[in-house]
Scaffold this motif. Structure first.
Motif, short mmCIF file in Angstrom:
data_model
loop_
_atom_site.label_atom_id
_atom_site.label_comp_id
_atom_site.label_asym_id
_atom_site.label_seq_id
_atom_site.Cartn_x
_atom_site.Cartn_y
_atom_site.Cartn_z
N VAL A 52 0.85 -1.19 0.00
CA VAL A 52 0.00 0.00 0.00
C VAL A 52 0.88 1.24 0.00
N GLU A 53 0.67 2.12 -0.96
CA GLU A 53 1.44 3.36 -1.01
C GLU A 53 0.95 4.34 0.06
N ARG A 60 7.94 11.70 -5.59
CA ARG A 60 7.80 12.53 -6.80
C ARG A 60 8.72 13.75 -6.75
N GLU A 61 8.92 14.30 -5.57
CA GLU A 61 9.80 15.46 -5.43
C GLU A 61 11.25 15.12 -5.76
N LEU A 62 11.59 13.85 -5.67
CA LEU A 62 12.95 13.41 -5.93
C LEU A 62 13.08 12.75 -7.30
N SER A 63 12.02 12.81 -8.10
CA SER A 63 12.00 12.20 -9.44
C SER A 63 12.28 10.70 -9.37
N LEU A 64 11.73 10.06 -8.36
CA LEU A 64 11.88 8.62 -8.18
C LEU A 64 10.56 7.91 -8.42
N GLY A 65 10.63 6.62 -8.65
CA GLY A 65 9.42 5.82 -8.76
C GLY A 65 8.85 5.52 -7.39
N SER A 66 7.70 4.88 -7.37
CA SER A 66 7.06 4.53 -6.11
C SER A 66 7.92 3.52 -5.34
N PRO A 67 8.00 3.65 -4.00
CA PRO A 67 8.73 2.66 -3.20
C PRO A 67 8.09 1.28 -3.25
N GLU A 68 6.92 1.17 -3.85
CA GLU A 68 6.28 -0.14 -4.04
C GLU A 68 7.22 -1.07 -4.79
#
Length: 254
Positions: A52-53, A60-68
């Motif tokens: 669950v996210e 998003r602020e770090l231009s990364l994907g979801s930690p999922e």
């Protein structure tokens, strides 16, 4: 006197390689120890888990994907749980169900009710806050003062991009009873990266396929992964109290 000088020089020349060799061995041992920091393994499967996210999409602020994506790799490699997808795959299945209900699918497709596997637990990767400038103060600082957590540039938990530090949390919740079975904190910093992408971490290559944009090829992304690995390792250590059959252990459904 000349003989004493030559003997002293010989002793020094012999000690230099020995010291260098000892230093090399020490460095190699440290690298070996770091290389053993792998995804923990479970001796048996503890049930099904859905990732669950968190509501605050800090990545998003770090231009990364979801930690999922990080959790998918850890869950699949550890063997602790069977992973059920409640994201886009579930939406796609709903579309197939709609086609089946409308009679559009081929005969014998065997798609209908009562086939979806239940999630026994919800696993949520989270973080308190992010601050790219690590200015400190504010709510994060107040929480740090109250809870006594590690402060990263004045923030309790969170990410310090400037110092390349990350402090994250993982919680696992019983899907039937909503009891929070475990909550762990993970921490990593830039100097910990060495054992991640380089030493023994063959699982690093799976992040792109899992949708983990930016985690493998950025320093802050790698630090965040290692922080979650720290939290997941602690979580696995606490999973001994979970029942072998979560469905049977829960109160009877009405």
């Amino acid at each position: 006197m000349r003989q004493l000088v030559l003997a002293a020089l010989a002793a020094v020349s012999l000690s230099i390689p020995s010291a260098a060799l000892a230093q090399d061995r020490s460095s190699a041992k440290k690298q070996q120890d770091r290389g053993t920091a792998e995804i923990p393994r479970c001796s048996h499967n503890l049930g099904t888990v859905a990732i669950v996210e968190p509501d605050n999409q800090w990545w998003r602020e770090l231009s990364l994907g979801s930690p999922e994506a990080i959790m998918k790799i850890f869950v699949q490699q550890s063997g602790c749980f069977t992973l059920v997808n409640r994201g886009r795959s579930m939406q796609s299945r709903a579309m197939e169900r709609a086609l089946a209900d409308q009679g559009e699918l081929q005969e014998g497709s065997n798609l209908g009710k009562g086939q979806v596997k239940a999630a026994d637990y919800f696993l949520q990767p989270d973080i308190v806050t992010t601050n790219s400038n690590s200015g400190g103060g504010g709510l994060g600082g107040a929480i740090g003062g109250l809870l006594g957590n590690r402060l990263l540039g004045g923030l309790a938990g969170g990410i310090n991009v400037k110092k390349k530090e990350a402090n994250v949390t993982l919680s696992i919740v019983n899907a039937r009873t909503t009891v929070e079975e475990a909550l762990t904190e993970g921490y990593a910093r830039k100097k910990d990266i060495g054992f991640g992408a380089g030493g023994g971490g063959g699982w690093w290559g799976g992040f792109a396929a899992a949708g983990g944009t930016g985690y493998q090829n950025t320093e802050i992304g790698q630090v965040i992964v290692l922080a979650y690995l720290d939290a997941y390792t602690k979580l696995v250590d606490q999973l001994g109290g979970l029942p072998d059959d979560a469905a049977a252990a829960a109160p009877e459904a009405k």
